[in-house]
Structures are given as C-alpha cells and as structure tokens.
Design a protein around this motif. Structure first.
Motif, PDB file in Angstrom:
ATOM      1  N   ASP A 140       5.777  19.315  67.945  1.00 54.63           N
ATOM      2  CA  ASP A 140       5.950  18.382  67.790  1.00 54.63           C
ATOM      3  C   ASP A 140       4.875  17.482  67.441  1.00 54.63           C
ATOM      4  OD1 ASP A 140       7.983  15.700  68.559  1.00 54.63           O
ATOM      5  OD2 ASP A 140       6.101  15.133  69.193  1.00 54.63           O
TER       6      ASP A 140
ATOM      7  N   THR B  11       8.974  19.787  63.895  1.00 57.95           N
ATOM      8  CA  THR B  11       9.335  17.927  64.545  1.00 57.95           C
ATOM      9  C   THR B  11       7.863  17.527  63.501  1.00 57.95           C
ATOM     10  OG1 THR B  11      10.675  18.125  66.510  1.00 57.95           O
ATOM     11  CG2 THR B  11      10.137  16.086  65.582  1.00 57.95           C
TER      12      THR B  11
ATOM     13  N   LYS C 252       6.962  12.892  61.976  1.00 55.40           N
ATOM     14  CA  LYS C 252       8.302  11.797  62.762  1.00 55.40           C
ATOM     15  C   LYS C 252       8.053  10.952  61.456  1.00 55.40           C
ATOM     16  CE  LYS C 252       7.608  12.231  67.391  1.00 55.40           C
ATOM     17  NZ  LYS C 252       6.590  13.360  67.552  1.00 55.40           N
TER      18      LYS C 252
ATOM     19  N   LEU D 132      13.649  19.313  62.015  1.00 55.99           N
ATOM     20  CA  LEU D 132      13.725  17.567  62.554  1.00 55.99           C
ATOM     21  C   LEU D 132      13.154  16.430  62.587  1.00 55.99           C
ATOM     22  CD1 LEU D 132      15.463  15.926  65.214  1.00 55.99           C
ATOM     23  CD2 LEU D 132      13.927  16.812  66.336  1.00 55.99           C
TER      24      LEU D 132
END
Length: 285
Positions: free
Chosen positions: A45, A78, A80, A112
């Motif tokens: 992440d 992942t 963002k 993601l």
C-alpha cells in the motif's frame, strides 16, 4: 506464510494483510519491499503523498524478475489520488503518471486505486471517481475505492446517478485506541472491505501496554505488534502494518498460529478511547 484472500465486491480478491509503505525512507524502500516479497508479503500500500510509488513498484518488480515462477496475479498493488489531484482533468493526469510508473516496472496494472480523502469537496471527489471508473473499464485498474471516508461520503457516492462501480474498500485508521466501530461495521454490512491503516499506532502504543494486554502477549508468546495485527484481522479488517525494520517483516505476518478469544478481544478493545495518530476527516462536509 499462507495468505488468506478476501473477496471484494468487484469479484476480485485481496490479501488479508498488506505492507503499509508510508514513511519508509526513500533510499530503503526498494530493499524493504523486495525483502517483504521474499518473506511472503503480496499486498503493498503506497500513495502519491508518500513519494515512493516508483520504489515500491521497483521492489516488487525485482522480486518478480528473479522469481519467474511467481505470477504477477499473486501481488496486490495499491496507490492513492492525493487531494490536489482531485477533479476530472487532474485525476486523469495523475492516473496517466501512475501508469507510466507501472510501465517502468513489470506490474502491468494497478490492483487498487483510492481517493486519499474526501477533503476536496463533493464536486471534485465525484469527478475523480468518475475518471477512476473509466480506467477500470479500460482494464488498467482492477479495483477502486476510497480512504478516510465517513458514512455520508460513501452514501453520497452510492446515491450518485453516474455510479457504475461500487467502492470496494474504505481505508481508515483503526486500532484498539481508534476503533471507529460504527463506520467500519457499516462498510462491512454494505459489502465494502475495511482496510486498517496505522494498526500499530505508528509505534506510539507498542511499549505502553496494560498488564492484561501483557498477559495475552505472554500466553501466546507474541509481540504487541502481532497481537494488534491479529486483533484487526479477527475484527474482519485488512491491517496494513508498516515497518522499515527488515527483521520485523516476518514477525508481523506470523500470526496464523493462534486465535484470540472473545474475552481477550474485549480486553484489547478500547471503545471509550478515541486517540487517532493521523488526520481526522471522516466528518468533513
């Protein structure tokens, strides 16, 4: 370590523990991620805000290059969209840059993509989500979701007349001292997986445990980090513990040989405490 895979509402699966890559020193990130791959991590992440996306990609790519028998599909990457990148054009530009970073490694796609927070406001966050949907349809992103969203933010999205793809994840800070039970349980009931960031409280609570907590550690011969990660897993969340210490990588995923009892979970729970270690924006308009 055998990973438990959880089902997302997209039909795809996600490993039940991930390595949080926030605040890992840039010159150590490739090695930390690579070594994490070697001990069994398959879920990573990162975020634009963290400034280490390329290094995370490079660490995974190095492992894949050296282990051709391990398929890319085992890994879950992942990232963002940051607040300043929200809005239709800004998000499109951000995603194109992310995809160019992927192309420099051998990950091929983003597993993601999350909106990092709701702070830019309704118009921008919905515009951004619309762009994210388009890239899922193009096959470059497998799943999309949100982070630091309160219930009203998610309901806004679910009621949006342009929604095509339901958010698969809400990533929020969760620990025994920041339980967020109401929003977490609401998400799970609505088939949205909950990722728990800062499950180790950025280390703030690890050395100051109550006697009853220490008894649980001694019973299972586990570190406070292992107990907290297990607590998060047994609550039904996907913890994202972060470490830059190579020796702790293995420790943090060695949690499959014990189960906390219901009474022990209640000892660890701190429902009357709300002590987040990070930002607080679930109540933003």
């Amino acid at each position: 370590m055998s990973y438990k895979l959880l089902k997302l509402n997209s039909g795809n699966t996600i490993p039940s523990i991930g390595l949080g890559c926030y605040d890992i020193p840039l010159n150590q990130t490739v090695k930390v991620v690579y070594e994490a791959c070697k001990v069994g991590y398959r879920h990573f992440d990162t975020a634009v805000l963290y400034g280490n996306e390329q290094e995370v990609i490079n660490g995974i790519s190095q492992f894949l290059s050296e282990n051709p028998s391990v398929p890319r599909s085992e890994f879950f990457y992942t990232t963002k969209i940051w607040n300043s990148q929200q809005g239709a054009k800004q998000t499109q530009n951000a995603i194109e840059k992310m995809l160019s970073q992927i192309d420099q490694g051998n990950l091929q796609y983003i597993d993601l993509l999350l909106l990092h927070s709701p702070l830019p406001g309704k118009t921008k966050r919905l515009e951004s989500y619309g762009v994210m949907q388009e890239y899922v349809e193009k096959g470059k992103i497998k799943n999309i979701g949100v982070s630091n969203y309160g219930q009203h933010h998610i309901e806004e999205l679910l009621n949006w007349n342009k929604l095509k793809i339901k958010p698969s994840v809400n990533q929020i800070e969760i620990s025994p001292w920041c339980m967020r039970q109401e929003i977490a349980q609401w998400c799970l009931k609505n088939d949205i997986q909950v990722e728990a960031y800062a499950p180790l409280t950025h280390g703030y609570k690890l050395e100051k445990q109550e006697p009853e907590f220490k008894k649980i550690m001694e019973k299972y011969n586990k570190s406070p980090a292992q107990i907290l990660i297990k607590w998060s897993r047994q609550k039904g969340y996907i913890p994202l513990p972060k470490t830059k210490t190579l020796s702790r990588l293995q420790e943090n995923i060695d949690i499959d040989d014990f189960e906390l009892t219901k009474d022990e979970i209640e000892v660890i729970d701190q429902p009357d405490v709300h002590d987040p270690t990070d930002w607080e924006c679930l109540d933003a308009p």
